[in-house]
Write a protein that holds these residues in place. Structure first.
Motif, PDB file in Angstrom:
ATOM      1  N   ALA A  36       0.839  -1.208   0.000  1.00 54.07           N
ATOM      2  CA  ALA A  36       0.000   0.000   0.000  1.00 54.07           C
ATOM      3  C   ALA A  36       0.872   1.256   0.000  1.00 54.07           C
ATOM      4  O   ALA A  36       0.848   2.067   0.932  1.00 54.07           O
ATOM      5  CB  ALA A  36      -0.936  -0.021   1.199  1.00 54.07           C
ATOM      6  N   ILE A  37       1.629   1.415  -1.069  1.00 60.93           N
ATOM      7  CA  ILE A  37       2.547   2.548  -1.196  1.00 60.93           C
ATOM      8  C   ILE A  37       1.745   3.807  -1.520  1.00 60.93           C
ATOM      9  O   ILE A  37       0.850   3.790  -2.367  1.00 60.93           O
ATOM     10  CB  ILE A  37       3.594   2.254  -2.282  1.00 60.93           C
ATOM     11  N   ARG A  38       2.084   4.894  -0.845  1.00 63.24           N
ATOM     12  CA  ARG A  38       1.371   6.158  -1.013  1.00 63.24           C
ATOM     13  C   ARG A  38       2.179   7.117  -1.889  1.00 63.24           C
ATOM     14  O   ARG A  38       3.409   7.017  -1.952  1.00 63.24           O
ATOM     15  CB  ARG A  38       1.150   6.814   0.351  1.00 63.24           C
ATOM     16  N   PRO A  39       1.512   8.060  -2.532  1.00 66.18           N
ATOM     17  CA  PRO A  39       2.251   9.108  -3.245  1.00 66.18           C
ATOM     18  C   PRO A  39       3.228   9.810  -2.297  1.00 66.18           C
ATOM     19  O   PRO A  39       2.865  10.168  -1.174  1.00 66.18           O
ATOM     20  CB  PRO A  39       1.150  10.059  -3.715  1.00 66.18           C
ATOM     21  N   GLY A  40       4.452   9.959  -2.753  1.00 66.54           N
ATOM     22  CA  GLY A  40       5.458  10.630  -1.938  1.00 66.54           C
ATOM     23  C   GLY A  40       6.195   9.730  -0.966  1.00 66.54           C
ATOM     24  O   GLY A  40       7.140  10.184  -0.300  1.00 66.54           O
ATOM     25  N   ASP A  41       5.801   8.465  -0.847  1.00 61.41           N
ATOM     26  CA  ASP A  41       6.524   7.553   0.043  1.00 61.41           C
ATOM     27  C   ASP A  41       7.986   7.434  -0.381  1.00 61.41           C
ATOM     28  O   ASP A  41       8.320   7.443  -1.575  1.00 61.41           O
ATOM     29  CB  ASP A  41       5.891   6.153   0.010  1.00 61.41           C
ATOM     30  N   SER A  65       4.111   3.842 -10.223  1.00 59.79           N
ATOM     31  CA  SER A  65       2.694   4.109 -10.488  1.00 59.79           C
ATOM     32  C   SER A  65       2.053   4.917  -9.374  1.00 59.79           C
ATOM     33  O   SER A  65       1.043   5.596  -9.593  1.00 59.79           O
ATOM     34  CB  SER A  65       1.935   2.795 -10.678  1.00 59.79           C
ATOM     35  N   ARG A  66       2.637   4.873  -8.170  1.00 63.29           N
ATOM     36  CA  ARG A  66       2.066   5.584  -7.029  1.00 63.29           C
ATOM     37  C   ARG A  66       2.716   6.957  -6.805  1.00 63.29           C
ATOM     38  O   ARG A  66       2.360   7.653  -5.857  1.00 63.29           O
ATOM     39  CB  ARG A  66       2.226   4.734  -5.759  1.00 63.29           C
ATOM     40  N   GLY A  67       3.691   7.317  -7.630  1.00 65.30           N
ATOM     41  CA  GLY A  67       4.341   8.605  -7.441  1.00 65.30           C
ATOM     42  C   GLY A  67       5.235   8.646  -6.224  1.00 65.30           C
ATOM     43  O   GLY A  67       5.367   9.678  -5.557  1.00 65.30           O
ATOM     44  N   ASP A  93      15.192   7.342   7.249  1.00 57.06           N
ATOM     45  CA  ASP A  93      14.575   8.286   6.319  1.00 57.06           C
ATOM     46  C   ASP A  93      13.385   7.683   5.577  1.00 57.06           C
ATOM     47  O   ASP A  93      12.517   8.406   5.091  1.00 57.06           O
ATOM     48  CB  ASP A  93      15.617   8.765   5.301  1.00 57.06           C
ATOM     49  N   ALA A  94      13.324   6.354   5.493  1.00 55.66           N
ATOM     50  CA  ALA A  94      12.277   5.694   4.711  1.00 55.66           C
ATOM     51  C   ALA A  94      10.926   5.789   5.410  1.00 55.66           C
ATOM     52  O   ALA A  94      10.834   5.819   6.640  1.00 55.66           O
ATOM     53  CB  ALA A  94      12.647   4.233   4.479  1.00 55.66           C
ATOM     54  N   THR A  95       9.868   5.814   4.603  1.00 57.25           N
ATOM     55  CA  THR A  95       8.510   5.739   5.145  1.00 57.25           C
ATOM     56  C   THR A  95       7.884   4.366   4.914  1.00 57.25           C
ATOM     57  O   THR A  95       6.904   4.008   5.564  1.00 57.25           O
ATOM     58  CB  THR A  95       7.607   6.807   4.499  1.00 57.25           C
ATOM     59  N   PHE A  96       8.466   3.600   3.979  1.00 54.29           N
ATOM     60  CA  PHE A  96       7.924   2.285   3.612  1.00 54.29           C
ATOM     61  C   PHE A  96       9.117   1.378   3.328  1.00 54.29           C
ATOM     62  O   PHE A  96      10.022   1.756   2.577  1.00 54.29           O
ATOM     63  CB  PHE A  96       7.047   2.413   2.362  1.00 54.29           C
TER      64      PHE A  96
END
Length: 385
Positions: A36-41, A65-67, A93-96
């Motif tokens: 569930a990757i979000r835009p800007g992740d 595809s998710r930006g 630094d990572a969010t995902f």
């Protein structure tokens, strides 16, 4: 005599030329939901050299595809026992995070970052892109989530109880739960039926097969200095790194969380005795929850079929046997999983598993939900071997 090939009493298997595209897109939909990757992740992929590179490319395609953006870092193997100092800043630094590394679940930094909202997908069971073609890859995520919630509901609430494991070989092992332990154990995202990495702090598996453990150190806030009251004996049918189930009845005895002795005379018993004595239980009944996970596939970390159990033992010292037999195992040679496929589990007086059958498979809410995706009997009770 009539040739056996002349007898036709069952329908032919579905032709993959007809249903292959259908199955592929069903599996791919699960894939995109779990990741569930979000835009800007800021996605960090913790990889190893033996991972199918197509898996990395599949994730990178979803990132695009998710930006989002992605970095890939590779260690020489999956058997990383702690986050290397040189990449701590990258990880922070990572969010995902997508990871093949062993330390993903236990490293204090990983735990801390998830508590701060970092989302993780562990891909122990997605090392080859062709796994997308399997029934377990396309099994409905919502049904797996409902199965875990229905199992969680069987844990007694507001009272102390024992989680008791037995089987026909003589296993009798108990783990004591306080109400506070129950609350912490079942508060984790997978016990709440969350199979995707959508929620902040998520830690999920893909393929979505490895359900939450019936007991682990989540029950004590992952504080390994806290001892959990447990004792008894397990007679496992099998273990990782052994080609087939044991012929001998091998007893693994525990004094608290630690293996005190192993009884048996076979070569397998001798190997386990040398390996396990002094080891510590860290997963008290890792349970499968995907009805289409192959029941008799225990490599790399235990069968993930419903009701199949694995007991994770962290060893007192590295095992030479593991080094010889599984030099490229995804886990380090300081861990072993013991397998039972026919266990019975009680939480207090409530039956969770009956001789290897996960009782929640017949819960009305589970059956009703499964009926939206097909025949619930076929989906829930026709195993894959």
């Amino acid at each position: 005599m009539t040739p056996a090939t002349n007898f036709v009493g069952l329908p032919p298997a579905e032709d993959p030329q007809i249903v292959g595209i259908r199955d592929q897109f069903q599996a791919m939909d699960n894939f995109t939901q779990v990741f569930a990757i979000r835009p800007g992740d800021r996605v960090l992929f913790l990889a190893d050299p033996l991972l199918d590179p197509r898996v990395i490319q599949a994730v990178l395609g979803l990132v695009r595809s998710r930006g989002a953006t992605a970095r890939i870092y590779m260690e020489p193997s999956t058997r990383v026992t702690e986050v290397p100092e040189g990449i701590r800043a990258l990880l922070e630094d990572a969010t995902f995070v997508v990871s093949t590394w062993f330390c993903s679940i236990i490293d204090p930094l990983c735990i801390q970052l998830r508590r701060q909202g970092q989302r993780w997908v562990k891909i122990t069971y997605f090392r080859n892109l062709d796994l997308l073609k399997t029934p377990q890859a396309r099994f409905p995520l919502d049904v797996i989530g409902e199965l875990t919630r229905a199992t969680a509901a069987r844990y007694p609430e507001g009272e102390a109880f024992d989680l008791r494991f037995t089987d026909e070989r003589g296993s009798d092992f108990r783990i004591h739960f306080t109400p506070e332990m129950r609350q912490r154990q079942l508060a984790t995202n997978r016990w709440r039926g969350k199979m995707t990495a959508e929620e902040n702090g998520a830690y999920v598996h893909y393929l979505p097969t490895h359900g939450p453990n019936l007991w682990d150190h989540n029950s004590v806030n992952n504080d390994l200095s806290v001892a959990t009251e447990m004792s008894g004996v397990l007679y496992p049918q099998w273990a990782i790194g052994f080609a087939k189930p044991f012929e001998e009845r091998i007893g693994v005895h525990f004094d608290g969380e630690y293996v005190s002795r192993v009884e048996g005379e076979s070569d397998e018993a001798k190997v386990l005795r040398e390996m396990l004595v002094g080891g510590r239980m860290i997963e008290g009944g890792g349970c499968g929850f995907n009805p289409k996970a192959p029941r008799h596939t225990v490599y790399p970390a235990g069968s993930n079929a419903p009701g199949a159990l694995h007991f994770g033992i962290d060893l007192a010292q590295p095992s030479d046997y593991i080094r010889r037999v599984m030099p490229d195992w995804e886990e380090p040679p300081v861990h072993m999983d013991l397998i039972t496929l026919d266990g019975t589990v009680l939480a207090g007086d409530n039956l969770l598993i009956d001789k290897g059958f996960l009782c929640a498979l017949r819960d009305p809410a589970v059956v009703e939900l499964a009926s939206r995706y097909g025949d619930p009997i076929e989906l829930l009770e026709v195993p894959v071997y």
